[in-house]
Design a protein around this motif. Structure first.
Motif, mmCIF file in Angstrom:
data_model
loop_
_atom_site.group_PDB
_atom_site.id
_atom_site.type_symbol
_atom_site.label_atom_id
_atom_site.label_comp_id
_atom_site.label_asym_id
_atom_site.label_seq_id
_atom_site.Cartn_x
_atom_site.Cartn_y
_atom_site.Cartn_z
ATOM 1 N N MET A 75 36.329 -4.357 57.042
ATOM 2 C CA MET A 75 35.958 -2.948 56.953
ATOM 3 C C MET A 75 34.445 -2.771 56.830
ATOM 4 N N ALA A 76 33.810 -3.628 56.044
ATOM 5 C CA ALA A 76 32.353 -3.565 55.911
ATOM 6 C C ALA A 76 31.677 -3.916 57.232
ATOM 7 N N SER A 77 32.283 -4.832 57.998
ATOM 8 C CA SER A 77 31.726 -5.215 59.296
ATOM 9 C C SER A 77 31.793 -4.072 60.302
ATOM 10 N N ILE A 78 32.705 -3.174 60.106
ATOM 11 C CA ILE A 78 32.801 -2.002 60.977
ATOM 12 C C ILE A 78 31.868 -0.898 60.496
ATOM 13 N N LEU A 79 31.856 -0.677 59.186
ATOM 14 C CA LEU A 79 31.072 0.433 58.637
ATOM 15 C C LEU A 79 29.573 0.173 58.642
ATOM 16 N N TRP A 80 29.141 -1.054 58.348
ATOM 17 C CA TRP A 80 27.706 -1.342 58.258
ATOM 18 C C TRP A 80 26.970 -1.023 59.564
ATOM 19 N N PRO A 81 27.417 -1.533 60.723
ATOM 20 C CA PRO A 81 26.699 -1.177 61.959
ATOM 21 C C PRO A 81 26.753 0.322 62.259
ATOM 22 N N ALA A 82 27.850 0.975 61.899
ATOM 23 C CA ALA A 82 27.941 2.416 62.142
ATOM 24 C C ALA A 82 26.927 3.178 61.291
#
Length: 98
Positions: free
Chosen positions: A47-54
């Motif tokens: 989830m962090a890997s999705i949210l961080w770049p966003a």
């Protein structure tokens, strides 16, 4: 924004599809079982890997020719941390080939 989502989808496909297809071949079906076996920390990391770049894309606005900054700050830490996780999980398995 669409390009960023495509990059995220490609990155997830690179990491998740080999695991899902490998489990399906070994067990004879049930690809969803591989996802349900993830512990809470791995789910948090995904989830962090999705949210961080966003979030980084929201602030750096790479579509305004700030791509290098986005790749260094947004995608760099994600790729680095998943690479470290991949290496350490290989050591934890004791060098056995899956």
């Amino acid at each position: 924004m669409t390009e960023i989502l495509v990059i995220i989808a490609i990155a997830l496909a690179i990491f998740m599809l080999p695991r899902l297809t490998g489990k399906r071949v070994e067990k004879g079906g049930g690809g969803i079982r591989g996802i349900s076996k993830m512990n809470g920390w791995v789910r948090l990391a995904v989830m962090a890997s999705i949210l961080w770049p966003a979030i980084v894309a929201f602030f750096t606005k790479p579509w305004n020719n700030h791509w290098p900054m986005f790749f260094y700050v947004g995608m760099g830490p994600v790729v680095l941390l998943w690479g470290v996780f991949w290496v350490f999980s290989g050591f934890r398995k004791g060098g056995k080939n899956p």
